[in-house]
Scaffold this motif. Structure first.
Motif, mmCIF file in Angstrom:
data_model
loop_
_atom_site.group_PDB
_atom_site.id
_atom_site.type_symbol
_atom_site.label_atom_id
_atom_site.label_comp_id
_atom_site.label_asym_id
_atom_site.label_seq_id
_atom_site.Cartn_x
_atom_site.Cartn_y
_atom_site.Cartn_z
ATOM 1 N N ARG A 161 0.794 -1.449 -0.039
ATOM 2 C CA ARG A 161 -0.095 0.039 0.144
ATOM 3 C C ARG A 161 0.959 1.125 0.076
ATOM 4 N N ASP A 162 0.482 2.371 -0.764
ATOM 5 C CA ASP A 162 1.013 3.831 -0.611
ATOM 6 C C ASP A 162 2.535 3.877 -0.985
ATOM 7 N N LYS A 163 2.924 2.763 -2.170
ATOM 8 C CA LYS A 163 4.351 2.767 -2.488
ATOM 9 C C LYS A 163 4.441 2.933 -3.985
ATOM 10 N N GLY A 164 5.203 3.530 -4.648
ATOM 11 C CA GLY A 164 5.370 3.667 -6.104
ATOM 12 C C GLY A 164 6.443 2.565 -6.416
ATOM 13 N N ILE A 165 5.949 1.570 -6.983
ATOM 14 C CA ILE A 165 6.824 0.322 -7.550
ATOM 15 C C ILE A 165 7.336 0.568 -9.011
ATOM 16 N N ALA A 166 8.776 1.101 -8.968
ATOM 17 C CA ALA A 166 9.244 1.318 -9.996
ATOM 18 C C ALA A 166 9.671 -0.149 -10.877
ATOM 19 N N LEU A 167 9.470 -0.004 -12.121
ATOM 20 C CA LEU A 167 9.684 -1.022 -13.206
ATOM 21 C C LEU A 167 10.844 -0.822 -13.946
ATOM 22 N N ASN A 168 11.555 -1.905 -14.355
ATOM 23 C CA ASN A 168 12.249 -1.675 -15.690
ATOM 24 C C ASN A 168 11.824 -2.740 -16.781
ATOM 25 N N PRO A 169 12.279 -2.705 -17.959
ATOM 26 C CA PRO A 169 11.739 -3.555 -19.158
ATOM 27 C C PRO A 169 11.572 -5.022 -18.742
ATOM 28 N N TYR A 170 12.478 -5.312 -18.020
ATOM 29 C CA TYR A 170 12.503 -6.703 -17.799
ATOM 30 C C TYR A 170 11.309 -7.338 -16.974
ATOM 31 N N GLU A 171 11.294 -6.373 -15.924
ATOM 32 C CA GLU A 171 10.171 -6.635 -14.828
ATOM 33 C C GLU A 171 8.843 -6.430 -15.626
ATOM 34 N N VAL A 172 8.753 -5.580 -16.518
ATOM 35 C CA VAL A 172 7.490 -5.301 -17.380
ATOM 36 C C VAL A 172 6.987 -6.845 -18.057
ATOM 37 N N LEU A 173 8.097 -7.156 -18.636
ATOM 38 C CA LEU A 173 8.080 -8.384 -19.358
ATOM 39 C C LEU A 173 7.668 -9.611 -18.518
ATOM 40 N N ARG A 174 8.179 -9.692 -17.436
ATOM 41 C CA ARG A 174 7.624 -11.027 -16.466
ATOM 42 C C ARG A 174 6.258 -10.676 -16.058
ATOM 43 N N LEU A 175 5.961 -9.482 -15.575
ATOM 44 C CA LEU A 175 4.440 -9.180 -15.324
ATOM 45 C C LEU A 175 3.644 -9.441 -16.498
ATOM 46 N N ALA A 176 3.893 -9.094 -17.549
ATOM 47 C CA ALA A 176 2.934 -9.122 -18.771
ATOM 48 C C ALA A 176 2.732 -10.502 -18.934
ATOM 49 N N ARG A 177 3.691 -11.469 -19.173
ATOM 50 C CA ARG A 177 3.414 -12.782 -19.292
ATOM 51 C C ARG A 177 2.856 -13.513 -18.358
ATOM 52 N N ASN A 178 3.028 -13.207 -17.078
ATOM 53 C CA ASN A 178 2.010 -13.545 -16.028
ATOM 54 C C ASN A 178 0.533 -13.273 -16.128
ATOM 55 N N ARG A 179 0.487 -12.386 -16.887
ATOM 56 C CA ARG A 179 -0.808 -11.625 -17.076
ATOM 57 C C ARG A 179 -1.498 -12.427 -18.452
ATOM 58 N N GLU A 180 -0.623 -12.819 -19.004
ATOM 59 C CA GLU A 180 -0.968 -13.589 -20.505
ATOM 60 C C GLU A 180 -1.123 -12.191 -21.553
ATOM 61 N N LEU A 181 -0.362 -11.397 -21.234
ATOM 62 C CA LEU A 181 -0.296 -9.993 -22.294
ATOM 63 C C LEU A 181 0.834 -9.667 -22.793
ATOM 64 N N SER A 182 0.941 -8.732 -23.943
ATOM 65 C CA SER A 182 1.878 -8.213 -24.522
ATOM 66 C C SER A 182 2.498 -7.185 -23.502
ATOM 67 N N THR A 183 3.801 -6.880 -23.636
ATOM 68 C CA THR A 183 4.380 -5.580 -22.976
ATOM 69 C C THR A 183 3.309 -4.369 -23.341
ATOM 70 N N THR A 184 3.222 -4.348 -24.572
ATOM 71 C CA THR A 184 2.495 -3.125 -24.935
ATOM 72 C C THR A 184 1.183 -2.722 -24.231
ATOM 73 N N GLU A 185 0.493 -4.063 -23.865
ATOM 74 C CA GLU A 185 -0.958 -4.035 -23.457
ATOM 75 C C GLU A 185 -0.738 -3.796 -22.110
ATOM 76 N N PHE A 186 0.235 -4.542 -21.452
ATOM 77 C CA PHE A 186 0.607 -4.438 -20.033
ATOM 78 C C PHE A 186 0.790 -2.996 -19.496
ATOM 79 N N ILE A 187 1.731 -2.208 -20.250
ATOM 80 C CA ILE A 187 1.984 -0.841 -20.284
ATOM 81 C C ILE A 187 0.835 -0.037 -20.016
ATOM 82 N N ALA A 188 -0.122 -0.346 -21.068
ATOM 83 C CA ALA A 188 -1.565 0.565 -21.250
ATOM 84 C C ALA A 188 -2.416 0.274 -20.031
ATOM 85 N N ARG A 189 -2.545 -0.833 -19.705
ATOM 86 C CA ARG A 189 -3.275 -1.101 -18.280
ATOM 87 C C ARG A 189 -2.947 -1.291 -17.032
#
Length: 226
Positions: free
Chosen positions: A19-47
């Motif tokens: 709660r109440d924290k700004g969680i910074a992301l680098n491109p690798y972390e975006v990729l891992r999270l996107a695949r976890n959600r079954e999204l492209s990184t483009t879709e993940f960034i937008a959502r």
């Protein structure tokens, strides 16, 4: 603190750190999270991100967008800052690694101790691929920033603006162009231009993304006449 410093921590699954924290992301972390959600990184960034893809979105009540009733919904692919909590990792200009301990929530259920070391804790949290990715992107972006600064000092105003548009989005906020943080989009363009096959494995995608960023930097250098 360094990796040999005595330290241990056992999570109490109270979710108060989500709660109440700004969680910074680098491109690798975006990729891992996107695949976890079954999204492209483009879709993940937008959502699921804000600040042009550099930070996880939070709900109106300040909770992380992935905090569910049973806890973190992306725990297997959680970012490095979440993975090594309650530690923070720092890399100096001389590439020296240190750690600090974050102030805990007053009602935290986490249990602190000295049964082990910082290095043991990092290994137990599977931090290795994430620290490696963070260091590689940090080194690349440092080099890009140095190159941009050196070139800008030599250029006229119009040329400087053209160069900087390759690194940031025009406007008062001057946020990074999403493509620099969007692995799928950048690698798709890079592979298509070179007739390469795009891998779906995260480590290989990161390698291709780093190659694409270096290639783009070289193109900008050529266009600026350096």
């Amino acid at each position: 603190m360094v990796r040999a410093t005595p330290f241990s921590y056992a999570c109490g699954r109270c979710s108060r750190c989500c709660r109440d924290k700004g969680i910074a992301l680098n491109p690798y972390e975006v990729l891992r999270l996107a695949r976890n959600r079954e999204l492209s990184t483009t879709e993940f960034i937008a959502r699921h991100t804000e600040r042009a893809g550099t930070q996880l979105r939070r709900r109106d009540d300040g909770t992380c967008v992935f905090l569910g009733a049973a806890g973190c919904e992306v725990h297997h692919d959680r970012p490095l800052v979440c993975r090594i909590y309650p530690l923070a990792r720092h890399i100096s200009a001389e590439d020296e690694e240190t750690f600090t301990e974050l102030e805990p929530h007053p009602q935290t259920a986490g249990r602190y101790g000295r049964e082990g070391t910082v290095g043991d804790y990092l290994e137990a949290q599977g931090a290795g691929p994430f620290t490696d990715a963070a260091d590689r992107y940090l080194n690349l972006f440092r080099a890009l920033a140095d190159s941009l600064a050196a070139q800008s000092a030599r250029l006229g105003e119009a040329e400087r603006e053209q160069l900087e548009r390759g690194f940031v989005r025009p406007g008062d906020d001057a946020q990074p162009v999403e493509a620099w943080l969007d692995i799928d989009r950048t690698v798709d363009e890079y592979c298509r231009a070179r007739g390469l096959a795009k891998s779906q494995a995260a480590p290989r995608l990161m390698e291709l993304h780093l190659q694409a960023l270096r290639a783009r930097s070289e193109t900008l250098n050529e266009e600026s006449g350096s």
